[in-house]
Design a protein around this motif. Sequence first.
Motif, PDB file in Angstrom:
ATOM      1  N   HIS A   1      67.729  71.646  28.684  1.00 44.33           N
ATOM      2  CA  HIS A   1      66.359  71.834  28.204  1.00 44.33           C
ATOM      3  C   HIS A   1      65.932  70.679  27.291  1.00 44.33           C
ATOM      4  O   HIS A   1      64.823  70.172  27.400  1.00 44.33           O
ATOM      5  CB  HIS A   1      66.217  73.165  27.467  1.00 44.33           C
ATOM      6  N   THR A   2      66.822  70.275  26.407  1.00 41.44           N
ATOM      7  CA  THR A   2      66.513  69.140  25.535  1.00 41.44           C
ATOM      8  C   THR A   2      66.294  67.877  26.365  1.00 41.44           C
ATOM      9  O   THR A   2      65.331  67.140  26.146  1.00 41.44           O
ATOM     10  CB  THR A   2      67.645  68.919  24.519  1.00 41.44           C
TER      11      THR A   2
ATOM     12  N   LEU B   1      62.926  67.856  28.081  1.00 36.55           N
ATOM     13  CA  LEU B   1      61.823  67.505  27.190  1.00 36.55           C
ATOM     14  C   LEU B   1      61.817  66.015  26.879  1.00 36.55           C
ATOM     15  O   LEU B   1      60.756  65.426  26.664  1.00 36.55           O
ATOM     16  CB  LEU B   1      61.894  68.327  25.907  1.00 36.55           C
TER      17      LEU B   1
ATOM     18  N   ARG C   1      53.000  75.729  28.779  1.00 42.28           N
ATOM     19  CA  ARG C   1      54.192  74.908  28.628  1.00 42.28           C
ATOM     20  C   ARG C   1      54.102  73.668  29.504  1.00 42.28           C
ATOM     21  O   ARG C   1      54.456  72.574  29.083  1.00 42.28           O
ATOM     22  CB  ARG C   1      55.442  75.718  28.959  1.00 42.28           C
TER      23      ARG C   1
ATOM     24  N   VAL D   1      60.932  66.530  19.920  1.00 42.59           N
ATOM     25  CA  VAL D   1      61.890  67.351  20.660  1.00 42.59           C
ATOM     26  C   VAL D   1      63.028  67.798  19.747  1.00 42.59           C
ATOM     27  O   VAL D   1      63.369  68.979  19.694  1.00 42.59           O
ATOM     28  CB  VAL D   1      62.437  66.592  21.891  1.00 42.59           C
TER      29      VAL D   1
ATOM     30  N   TRP E   1      61.948  71.457  19.065  1.00 43.04           N
ATOM     31  CA  TRP E   1      62.604  72.188  20.147  1.00 43.04           C
ATOM     32  C   TRP E   1      64.034  72.538  19.742  1.00 43.04           C
ATOM     33  O   TRP E   1      64.474  73.668  19.863  1.00 43.04           O
ATOM     34  CB  TRP E   1      62.608  71.379  21.442  1.00 43.04           C
TER      35      TRP E   1
END
Length: 162
Positions: free
Chosen positions: A19-20, A23, A95, A114, A118
């Motif tokens: 996910h990181t 982004l 999103r 991020v 995040w």
Amino acid sequence: MPSEGFEQFVRVRYTELLHTAYLLTGSVAAAEDLVQSCLLRIMPRFERVADPMPYLRRAMVNQRTSWWRALRRELLSAQPPERSGPDPALEFTERSALVAELARLPERMRAVLVLRYWEDLSEAETAAALGCSVGTVKSQASRGLARLRGLLEAGDTQRSAR
């Protein structure tokens, strides 16, 4: 051969890393490549790394910057990686818009946002991950959020005019 500790770490943290990376890159395929290349880099010395998450975040930011400098441009995928449950349509749309606008920000600014919001790192942890001062993190976060708000508002105005 990877150690048992490394394999366990990957099983537990892979989705979070993905996910990181998504982004940071804006593309599922590029995110997978980024995570894999950074995991391969840490694998031989995994047992000697005290805290692998900050190491991997820094490695992903650095690797992404290297790729960006080499390619200068990358296509953005409209679909983020799957999460544990289905998202409502509105949340998906919001999103997707956020990720699309995030991709328009400069690399350092995107990395700060991020990691800070995040990954929920502190300003000091973000600064350490990026190898910059806390003041740089604060200014990049402030400017990045302001620019992101402006881009999102402009996008909302354009969508409502249609």
